[in-house]
Write an enzyme that holds these catalytic residues in place. Structure first.
Site, PDB file in Angstrom:
ATOM      1  N   GLU B 132      -6.622  -2.421  -2.142  1.00 21.62           N
ATOM      2  CA  GLU B 132      -6.489  -1.371  -3.151  1.00 21.62           C
ATOM      3  C   GLU B 132      -7.146  -0.076  -2.709  1.00 21.62           C
ATOM      4  O   GLU B 132      -6.645   1.011  -2.972  1.00 21.62           O
ATOM      5  CB  GLU B 132      -7.128  -1.843  -4.472  1.00 21.62           C
ATOM      6  N   THR B 185       0.038   7.512  -8.264  1.00 20.51           N
ATOM      7  CA  THR B 185      -1.153   7.110  -9.011  1.00 20.51           C
ATOM      8  C   THR B 185      -2.182   8.235  -8.991  1.00 20.51           C
ATOM      9  O   THR B 185      -2.854   8.504  -9.983  1.00 20.51           O
ATOM     10  CB  THR B 185      -1.783   5.847  -8.395  1.00 20.51           C
TER      11      THR B 185
END
Lengths: 320, 320
Positions: B132, B185
């Site tokens: 991530e 994002t």
């Protein structure tokens, strides 16, 4: 029900906020608490004929929360007869233990019983909130709801009111230390910032969710490590002498967690057993022993039940 | 275990934030999801020999999350042999469905199996978070944890990491509508304010606590009315075409609640039954029918299980 019959209700003190649940979470104690007596009178209007256990509270029914709550209930039901009421304060005012909430909850419950239970528990929360509005200027529910319902209670929302009783899924014991200093709720609220950093907000709701999971999944360790408040405690604890020492002593003595009760100055600690809660009490008292500040301490199981009838009799109120 | 044996792991898509649980709550889907194949090689180093199902993803093991995750695991164990890996993307990238998390979780799980399970699940969460970090610049856990653990997962804290598996106490079905627009994002995060009004913070944590109570006390209605976000959704939904119409259509079709999945653009809705989730799917698709924007929709039970072995064989990877 005869006209001269008295209803006597007891409502317990409560701990609101519970570290991570500012304005939304509270729980009931077994004691201390307040009693409210109420009986019907033929003449209209509400009279408060005695206030025991405390000096200086107004017996004017438009000023005392028990009168305010009762008046609203009678008015909404278009009831024309009157009430005689008495208040027996078993707990200090301005302590952060929901003193006005306990009186309000006891009044709402007693009057509802007296009138043949026309109101649901949800409605009683709304009426007791009228007392809170009188006492503090804001109709919050995080003390009156647990005082009425017992156990832990979530106040999810106010519009409309959404009160979620959580019960007491796992045994918990609460130690309270009340340092007898004066601390106005209005002062304790006024120092709070109206904006919070997003990062701290995330930490706070992570902890509240952790507390909920700990409580409902019966995980003491998770519950304990979620009892953390990094938004309000740093701001409010400066108003409470020796707060950090007392909290540290409580944790060192085995408490699961500790923090400010409501807006203070009382400090609460939660423990898994009665013996632990008593050891925590001793440790907390020790910190204040030579401080020159008087304290009261209470140890109480977190009970499943809140407000309750204590006695239903034809006795004269003066014999309370 | 022989050297030429392949481990094949499947890790599902996930929905993070879940309206009221920004950065702390996520849940797993059954599908879509990613597969990662891994086997030992005698020569050191990690090679990614195939990427199926998607164009444009780097097969450089220092760039692709599966390589990053595996490299960190090998390094920490001081393992000198190498790995051959393959990635089979079963889901869109940049969809708000935890695409990089699914690849990272599958990689962490596959490599751990291959090495004889040296790591705990908690450790696998930390390794998957490395993926991530590579993908988004921040090592968040609210997608990788549910992808690894299944069900609902609370990420209470990051220092140290405290991941709380909540399971699936009551049957829930999720409908996903993914509008095929590009939404970074980083953009979706950058529009968020770093300060939030205290009042909205209280509403948010009241709802998250209500969601936890609804989930753990098996109360669909409470869970539904807690699926509310008044902090982030108003800011982020402007980046998602027809968001409010889709949400309204989902609720009108009987969904318990709906909101943005992760940082979007996917929209999720939760329902109590499969039939309901399918009716919600139809209603959501209808809103986009003449929009000119392509969509993908998925209906999935929220499963108790996350990542899992799909196959453990001696097959050649090309036959995936």
């Amino acid at each position: 029900m005869q006209n001269n019959e008295f209803i006597k209700a007891y409502a317990p003190a409560t701990v609101a906020n519970v570290c991570c649940g500012f304005d939304v979470l509270g729980f009931a104690l077994d004691q201390p608490g307040d009693e409210v007596w109420a009986r019907k009178t033929e003449q209209p209007g509400i009279t408060i004929t005695a206030i025991h256990g405390i000096d200086g509270l107004s017996s004017d029914p438009t000023e005392n929360v028990i009168g305010v709550v009762a008046h609203k209930m009678l008015t909404d039901l278009h009831i024309t007869h009157g009430l005689e009421m008495q208040l027996h304060k078993g707990m200090p005012v301005g302590s952060g233990l929901g003193s006005s909430a306990a009186s309000s909850a006891a009044a709402a419950f007693a009057v509802n019983e007296l009138l043949g239970k026309p109101f649901t528990t949800q409605a009683l929360v709304l009426y007791a909130m009228e007392g809170e509005k009188k006492a503090s200027g804001s109709a919050h529910a995080d003390n009156v709801a647990p005082s009425l319902l017992g156990g832990f209670v979530l106040v999810r929302d106010y519009s409309p009111l959404d009160v979620v009783p959580l019960g007491v899924p796992l045994d918990l014991y609460c130690t309270i230390l009340y340092p007898q200093i004066e601390l106005k709720t209005s002062l304790s609220r006024s120092i709070l910032k109206q904006e919070i950093p997003l990062k701290k907000g995330i930490t706070q709701w992570g902890n509240l969710a952790g507390f909920m999971a700990g409580l409902l999944m019966k995980d003491y360790a998770l519950l304990g490590r979620s009892l953390h408040d990094e938004i309000f405690e740093p701001e409010r604890s400066i108003l409470i002498p020796l707060f950090h020492q007392v909290k540290a002593a409580a944790l060192a003595a085995g408490a699961l967690g500790a923090g400010i009760s409501g807006s203070g100055p009382s400090i609460f600690a939660l423990s898994a057993t009665l013996a632990q809660a008593q050891a925590v009490q001793e440790a907390m008292e020790k910190v204040y022993a030579h401080s020159g500040i008087d304290t009261k301490t209470y140890v109480s199981q977190v009970p499943d039940q809140g407000v309750r009838l204590v006695e239903q009799s034809l006795l004269q109120p003066a014999q309370a």
